[in-house]
Design an enzyme around this catalytic site. Structure first.
Site, PDB file in Angstrom:
ATOM      1  N   ARG A  55      35.891  41.476  42.464  1.00 28.93           N
ATOM      2  CA  ARG A  55      35.531  40.735  43.671  1.00 28.93           C
ATOM      3  C   ARG A  55      36.399  41.249  44.814  1.00 28.93           C
ATOM      4  O   ARG A  55      37.573  40.882  44.941  1.00 28.93           O
ATOM      5  CB  ARG A  55      35.758  39.239  43.439  1.00 28.93           C
ATOM      6  CG  ARG A  55      35.078  38.351  44.470  1.00 28.93           C
ATOM      7  CD  ARG A  55      35.521  36.910  44.304  1.00 28.93           C
ATOM      8  NE  ARG A  55      36.877  36.744  44.830  1.00 28.93           N
ATOM      9  CZ  ARG A  55      37.792  35.957  44.287  1.00 28.93           C
ATOM     10  NH1 ARG A  55      37.538  35.295  43.184  1.00 28.93           N
ATOM     11  NH2 ARG A  55      38.996  35.843  44.841  1.00 28.93           N
ATOM     12  N   HIS A  58      37.082  34.474  47.358  1.00 32.27           N
ATOM     13  CA  HIS A  58      36.090  33.722  46.586  1.00 32.27           C
ATOM     14  C   HIS A  58      34.960  33.246  47.492  1.00 32.27           C
ATOM     15  O   HIS A  58      33.780  33.417  47.191  1.00 32.27           O
ATOM     16  CB  HIS A  58      36.775  32.535  45.910  1.00 32.27           C
ATOM     17  CG  HIS A  58      35.844  31.663  45.136  1.00 32.27           C
ATOM     18  ND1 HIS A  58      35.226  32.069  43.978  1.00 32.27           N
ATOM     19  CD2 HIS A  58      35.422  30.401  45.351  1.00 32.27           C
ATOM     20  CE1 HIS A  58      34.460  31.099  43.512  1.00 32.27           C
ATOM     21  NE2 HIS A  58      34.562  30.077  44.332  1.00 32.27           N
ATOM     22  N   TYR A 111      47.072  34.763  45.619  1.00 32.03           N
ATOM     23  CA  TYR A 111      47.091  34.968  44.166  1.00 32.03           C
ATOM     24  C   TYR A 111      46.851  36.414  43.726  1.00 32.03           C
ATOM     25  O   TYR A 111      46.814  36.686  42.528  1.00 32.03           O
ATOM     26  CB  TYR A 111      46.066  34.046  43.482  1.00 32.03           C
ATOM     27  CG  TYR A 111      44.640  34.155  43.998  1.00 32.03           C
ATOM     28  CD1 TYR A 111      43.779  35.142  43.525  1.00 32.03           C
ATOM     29  CD2 TYR A 111      44.154  33.259  44.934  1.00 32.03           C
ATOM     30  CE1 TYR A 111      42.479  35.243  43.980  1.00 32.03           C
ATOM     31  CE2 TYR A 111      42.845  33.343  45.402  1.00 32.03           C
ATOM     32  CZ  TYR A 111      42.004  34.327  44.918  1.00 32.03           C
ATOM     33  OH  TYR A 111      40.714  34.422  45.373  1.00 32.03           O
TER      34      TYR A 111
END
Length: 366
Positions: free
Chosen positions: A257, A261, A270
């Site tokens: 990805r 998100h 993160y």
């Protein structure tokens, strides 16, 4: 089927590497030039849709957009692997796959705009509504495929999910039912390394997600999810197997990805930027463009044609989503049940009264 036949390979299937070179494979053949050109056209359009949708979020025309930037090979590959009568059960991140199945881009964005319905005729396109809850669509897909089998149809269903969905109970139930009842469904897991902020290492201790298949008694396979040639070949085999009565398959596509998100996520909290940048060299568009240009199949004229078509798609999407919808508040009550109960009728009258009072002239009606 022997137990050894259920296990995936130790390394993911790859037919075109990150540098655009062909990798010979003893089981899977490289798709022909026409198939790869069709896939490349889809990749170009898919990337443009992702970029345009992200811009529309910033402009306030979409409420949210879960981008599949970097995962377009999975999106386009799954759409092209299906026959017209087959069905796709997508997630919220699979808008590009939905569009590649024939849904107008603006219609595919209705849900993400915040409307009350999926935005398209699921029966006309054989695409189920995009699912936001993790893994619920897998149960729907299995039930649909089981019904098709009972009716004697040749329909195959492909159910999409991410790595995070494999931690859900619905994933287990769907896999188990599909295997026990030999259902014509292919589970296609786009392993993009993160379930929002949770890395794969906190999702499973298995050698790979594809290894989970043997526990249910179905074959599993893993592939390079940024190699659309591998996606077409492996998915094509699984779809053919299901159509011939061979039952379900679990496929894990290793991808990444590239963006957050959703627009509401801060992925810098993160993961490191260096990790993201390492995947830039594995971009599915660059890879296929390099291969097709090297063979002479992709010309400058075709490249320009594909880019122009993608821009027209983006323009049409902008125009449609920049038009304010004519919203009827009574729709909140009109489509809940076939007939409206007295309680719901009372609720509607209360809301209508609120709306009418809101639109009264200043100082109240005279």
């Amino acid at each position: 089927m022997e137990h050894a036949d259920l296990l995936p390979r130790d390394t993911a299937v790859q037919l075109i590497d990150a540098d655009g070179r062909v990798i010979e494979d003893e089981r899977y053949a490289l798709p022909d030039a026409d198939a790869l050109l069709a896939a490349y056209r889809g990749l170009v359009e898919g990337r443009r849709i992702n970029d345009q949708a992200s811009a529309l979020v910033r402009q306030g025309r979409l409420a949210v957009y879960p981008s599949s930037h970097g995962q377009e090979a999975c999106q386009i590959g799954v759409a092209l692997a299906l026959a017209d009568d087959d069905w796709l059960f997508p997630t919220y991140r699979d808008s590009v796959a939905v569009v590649a199945r024939g849904v107008a881009p603006a219609d595919a964005m209705v849900l993400l705009k915040g409307d009350w319905h999926s935005g398209y005729d699921v029966r006309a396109h054989h695409v189920a509504p995009q699912a936001t809850p993790l893994a619920t669509q897998l149960l729907h897909a299995v039930g649909f495929a089981y019904a098709a089998k009972r009716r004697g149809e040749s329909t195959v269903v492909v159910a999409l999910c991410g790595d995070g969905a494999t931690s859900e109970g619905d994933f287990h139930e769907a896999m188990n039912f599909a295997a026990v009842f030999h259902v014509p469904v292919v589970f296609f897991v786009q392993n993009n390394e993160f379930a929002i902020s949770v890395p794969l290492s906190r999702q499973t201790a298995a050698p790979s997600l594809a290894h989970k298949a043997i526990g249910y008694g179905m074959p599993g396979q893993r592939l390079d999810g940024n190699d659309v040639a591998a996606v077409l070949a492996v998915l094509g085999e699984a779809v053919d197997r299901a159509r011939a009565g061979g039952g379900p398959t679990l496929i894990e596509a290793h991808t990444y990805r590239m963006q957050a998100h959703t627009n509401a996520d801060d992925d810098t909290r993160y993961r490191e930027r260096a990790e993201v940048q390492a995947w830039v060299a594995r971009d599915p568009l660059t890879r296929l463009r390099t291969y097709l240009t090297g063979t002479g199949a992709l010309t400058e004229e075709l490249e320009a044609e594909y880019a122009d078509g993608a821009e027209q798609t983006a323009a049409a999407m902008r125009e449609a989503l920049n038009t304010d919808a004519d919203i009827d508040p009574e729709d909140l009550f009109r489509f809940v049940t076939e007939s409206r109960s007295p309680q719901r009728e009372e609720q509607w009258h209360l809301l209508r009264g609120e709306i009418e009072r809101t639109h009264e002239p200043a100082g109240g009606a005279r």
